[in-house]
Design a protein around this motif. Sequence first.
Motif, short mmCIF file in Angstrom:
data_model
loop_
_atom_site.label_atom_id
_atom_site.label_comp_id
_atom_site.label_asym_id
_atom_site.label_seq_id
_atom_site.Cartn_x
_atom_site.Cartn_y
_atom_site.Cartn_z
N GLN A 48 0.86 -1.18 0.00
CA GLN A 48 0.00 0.00 0.00
C GLN A 48 0.90 1.24 0.00
N ALA A 49 0.31 2.42 -0.07
CA ALA A 49 1.10 3.65 -0.02
C ALA A 49 1.87 3.75 1.30
N TRP A 50 1.32 3.21 2.36
CA TRP A 50 1.90 3.33 3.70
C TRP A 50 2.85 2.19 4.07
N GLY A 51 2.79 1.05 3.33
CA GLY A 51 3.68 -0.05 3.67
C GLY A 51 3.23 -1.38 3.11
N LYS A 52 3.83 -2.44 3.65
CA LYS A 52 3.51 -3.80 3.22
C LYS A 52 2.68 -4.49 4.29
N LEU A 53 1.77 -5.38 3.83
CA LEU A 53 0.82 -6.04 4.72
C LEU A 53 0.77 -7.53 4.42
N GLY A 100 4.90 5.74 6.93
CA GLY A 100 3.83 4.86 7.42
C GLY A 100 2.47 5.40 7.03
N TYR A 101 1.52 5.37 7.97
CA TYR A 101 0.18 5.88 7.67
C TYR A 101 0.22 7.36 7.30
N GLY A 102 1.26 8.06 7.68
CA GLY A 102 1.42 9.46 7.30
C GLY A 102 1.48 9.66 5.79
N GLU A 103 1.83 8.60 5.05
CA GLU A 103 1.87 8.68 3.59
C GLU A 103 0.49 8.96 3.00
N ILE A 104 -0.56 8.56 3.68
CA ILE A 104 -1.91 8.78 3.14
C ILE A 104 -2.58 10.01 3.73
N GLU A 105 -1.88 10.70 4.60
CA GLU A 105 -2.43 11.87 5.27
C GLU A 105 -2.88 12.95 4.29
N ALA A 106 -2.12 13.17 3.25
CA ALA A 106 -2.44 14.23 2.30
C ALA A 106 -3.33 13.76 1.15
#
Length: 144
Positions: free
Chosen positions: A103-108, A128-134
């Motif tokens: 995903q944009a934030w990482g691997k799952l 991390g999840y900050g990648e999807i913040e914007a």
Amino acid sequence: MQLLLNIDVPDLERAHAFYSKAFGLTVCRSLGSEILELSGSAVPVFLLLKAEGSTPFEGAVAPRAYQRHWSPIHFDVVVPDLDEAIKQVSDAGAVQEQPVSTQAWGKLAVFADPFGHGFCLIQFLAKGYGEIEAMPAHGTTRGP
């Protein structure tokens, strides 16, 4: 407020072996013969001995069952090296349920423990999840 994780299991000894090997958790204390507190994570983990077929709460429609089940509440484990963590939990007896996704934030990686409880391994990338913040949420933009 304190968050903790309670995991119902039908076999306390087997659960202890799995969670120790899979995540490196150790027994912090034993609370009688039906509860083990494990340490080594950011929140306390309690393994609770609950028999297959027992009632989870008064008035429950379905009894406890330990085949693979879905719950909207599950636990995620953030790891620094996803490949290494996949090997570790697999060697402990977890079942990987789908290929690793990015995903944009990482691997799952999605797994089930030997008692049917789902969990995910996450390796964050960049922020991390900050990648999807914007990113726009449901067609709207975020921020001022």
